[in-house]
Design a protein around this motif. Sequence first.
Motif, PDB file in Angstrom:
ATOM      1  N   GLU A   1       0.811  -1.216   0.000  1.00  0.00           N
ATOM      2  CA  GLU A   1       0.000   0.000   0.000  1.00  0.00           C
ATOM      3  C   GLU A   1       0.851   1.275   0.000  1.00  0.00           C
ATOM      4  O   GLU A   1       0.363   2.357  -0.313  1.00  0.00           O
ATOM      5  CB  GLU A   1      -0.936   0.014   1.227  1.00  0.00           C
ATOM      6  CG  GLU A   1      -0.265   0.212   2.565  1.00  0.00           C
ATOM      7  CD  GLU A   1       0.330  -1.064   3.159  1.00  0.00           C
ATOM      8  OE1 GLU A   1       0.831  -1.003   4.304  1.00  0.00           O
ATOM      9  OE2 GLU A   1       0.281  -2.111   2.473  1.00  0.00           O
ATOM     10  N   LEU A   2       2.147   1.130   0.323  1.00  0.00           N
ATOM     11  CA  LEU A   2       3.050   2.286   0.312  1.00  0.00           C
ATOM     12  C   LEU A   2       3.637   2.553  -1.074  1.00  0.00           C
ATOM     13  O   LEU A   2       4.188   3.629  -1.305  1.00  0.00           O
ATOM     14  CB  LEU A   2       4.192   2.080   1.315  1.00  0.00           C
ATOM     15  CG  LEU A   2       3.809   1.970   2.790  1.00  0.00           C
ATOM     16  CD1 LEU A   2       5.051   1.758   3.640  1.00  0.00           C
ATOM     17  CD2 LEU A   2       3.051   3.208   3.252  1.00  0.00           C
TER      18      LEU A   2
ATOM     19  N   GLU B   1      10.055  11.795   2.120  1.00  0.00           N
ATOM     20  CA  GLU B   1      11.357  12.440   2.287  1.00  0.00           C
ATOM     21  C   GLU B   1      12.317  11.421   2.861  1.00  0.00           C
ATOM     22  O   GLU B   1      12.006  10.737   3.844  1.00  0.00           O
ATOM     23  CB  GLU B   1      11.250  13.633   3.229  1.00  0.00           C
ATOM     24  CG  GLU B   1      12.592  14.286   3.534  1.00  0.00           C
ATOM     25  CD  GLU B   1      12.474  15.470   4.470  1.00  0.00           C
ATOM     26  OE1 GLU B   1      13.488  15.826   5.111  1.00  0.00           O
ATOM     27  OE2 GLU B   1      11.377  16.056   4.568  1.00  0.00           O
ATOM     28  N   CYS B   2      13.488  11.314   2.263  1.00  0.00           N
ATOM     29  CA  CYS B   2      14.465  10.329   2.694  1.00  0.00           C
ATOM     30  C   CYS B   2      15.313  10.909   3.821  1.00  0.00           C
ATOM     31  O   CYS B   2      15.923  11.958   3.676  1.00  0.00           O
ATOM     32  CB  CYS B   2      15.356   9.934   1.515  1.00  0.00           C
ATOM     33  SG  CYS B   2      15.977   8.270   1.630  1.00  0.00           S
ATOM     34  N   GLY B   3      15.324  10.204   4.960  1.00  0.00           N
ATOM     35  CA  GLY B   3      16.123  10.628   6.099  1.00  0.00           C
ATOM     36  C   GLY B   3      17.476   9.954   6.106  1.00  0.00           C
ATOM     37  O   GLY B   3      18.030   9.597   5.065  1.00  0.00           O
TER      38      GLY B   3
ATOM     39  N   SER C   1      15.562   5.903   6.972  1.00  0.00           N
ATOM     40  CA  SER C   1      14.375   6.367   7.684  1.00  0.00           C
ATOM     41  C   SER C   1      13.635   7.288   6.729  1.00  0.00           C
ATOM     42  O   SER C   1      14.169   8.313   6.304  1.00  0.00           O
ATOM     43  CB  SER C   1      14.778   7.125   8.957  1.00  0.00           C
ATOM     44  OG  SER C   1      13.641   7.666   9.595  1.00  0.00           O
ATOM     45  N   VAL C   2      12.417   6.913   6.364  1.00  0.00           N
ATOM     46  CA  VAL C   2      11.661   7.621   5.333  1.00  0.00           C
ATOM     47  C   VAL C   2      10.399   8.217   5.940  1.00  0.00           C
ATOM     48  O   VAL C   2       9.646   7.519   6.629  1.00  0.00           O
ATOM     49  CB  VAL C   2      11.299   6.657   4.175  1.00  0.00           C
ATOM     50  CG1 VAL C   2      10.358   7.320   3.192  1.00  0.00           C
ATOM     51  CG2 VAL C   2      12.561   6.207   3.459  1.00  0.00           C
TER      52      VAL C   2
ATOM     53  N   THR D   1       6.763   7.622   9.660  1.00  0.00           N
ATOM     54  CA  THR D   1       8.099   7.223   9.235  1.00  0.00           C
ATOM     55  C   THR D   1       8.172   5.710   9.062  1.00  0.00           C
ATOM     56  O   THR D   1       7.518   4.954   9.793  1.00  0.00           O
ATOM     57  CB  THR D   1       9.172   7.669  10.243  1.00  0.00           C
ATOM     58  OG1 THR D   1       8.898   7.113  11.527  1.00  0.00           O
ATOM     59  CG2 THR D   1       9.192   9.191  10.352  1.00  0.00           C
ATOM     60  N   LYS D   2       8.976   5.297   8.095  1.00  0.00           N
ATOM     61  CA  LYS D   2       9.189   3.878   7.808  1.00  0.00           C
ATOM     62  C   LYS D   2      10.677   3.645   7.570  1.00  0.00           C
ATOM     63  O   LYS D   2      11.413   4.565   7.204  1.00  0.00           O
ATOM     64  CB  LYS D   2       8.392   3.444   6.566  1.00  0.00           C
ATOM     65  CG  LYS D   2       6.880   3.656   6.662  1.00  0.00           C
ATOM     66  CD  LYS D   2       6.234   2.681   7.625  1.00  0.00           C
ATOM     67  CE  LYS D   2       4.722   2.863   7.655  1.00  0.00           C
ATOM     68  NZ  LYS D   2       4.069   1.927   8.595  1.00  0.00           N
TER      69      LYS D   2
END
Length: 297
Positions: A63-64, A70-72, A82-83, A92-93
């Motif tokens: 589903e993502l 934004e890429c962390g 960490s996105v 965040t994912k």
Amino acid sequence: VNLQKAPQLNGQHGTIGAALDRATGRVQVIMRDGTVKSLKQDNLREVFTGAVVRIHGLQGAAELNGRIAECGDLDLASGRYSVRLADAAGTTKKIKETNLELVRRFVVPLQMLSVQRPPFAWSEELRRAGAGDTVQHRPWAEQLRRLFDIGLPAPRLLAASALAILPEGVGQEGAGYPGVQISADKVPTDDDGKAVARVLAVSVERDTCVPGEPLGASEFRRIVEAAKALHKHDPSLPTFFLLPQTCVKPLPILRSSASCAWPLYLQMCQALVCLDTPHRPHKAWCRCEALIVGVGF
């Protein structure tokens, strides 16, 4: 990475501030705390950190797929970033690089500190924008293309026609209703590419240029009332509002970049609507907006 004499820098992130010095094989890197380090290319790894990405190829969380984020920071041990998703909750994912597609890197204020390689010169961009000219003098697509060329996001606007029919009592969550927010490239244009619309910037009381906090319910309702009045006065001419709180998708990197673009956004609008509150005239950004568009207090 792989620094021996300064291992505390391994895993830290920075921004390239100058071209490679071929005599030393080093580049100047602006760290997050504002310090500058001279590092060899072999000790640098390009990462997606700070970029806007699109998620793809996930099996367990399909589903993502297709979502903008934004890429962390990159966790070197796990190989995952960490996105942060572009949603109101700031979800965040942890996602592998193979499941991320680079969409764009945008200019942020830290890059403007570079002496040798700034992304652009404000004096040149304001000259190009033609201070004192109205938006009708330059094709709308040309203005959007220039933002893209210098690494700035195109603004998102609120459509007055959609605001005018929002249910009573709706606060800023109404900005998320279908048809309310549009990307700037959806503004109607004529055969010459000039905008056939009324585009109005809104100056609101705030402490940062593009705040993450939503606009207050009473202020949003005032904008809705203005939208109703303008739509009733001349429904044939589409009207759009540019608000600091909704000018980009809800990602910190986009808000940061939009703060660099804000003076140019203002140049694209025909007028500045000042949403008066007791402290608005004393806020720095509100005063800057008045100076940029030539409005006196």
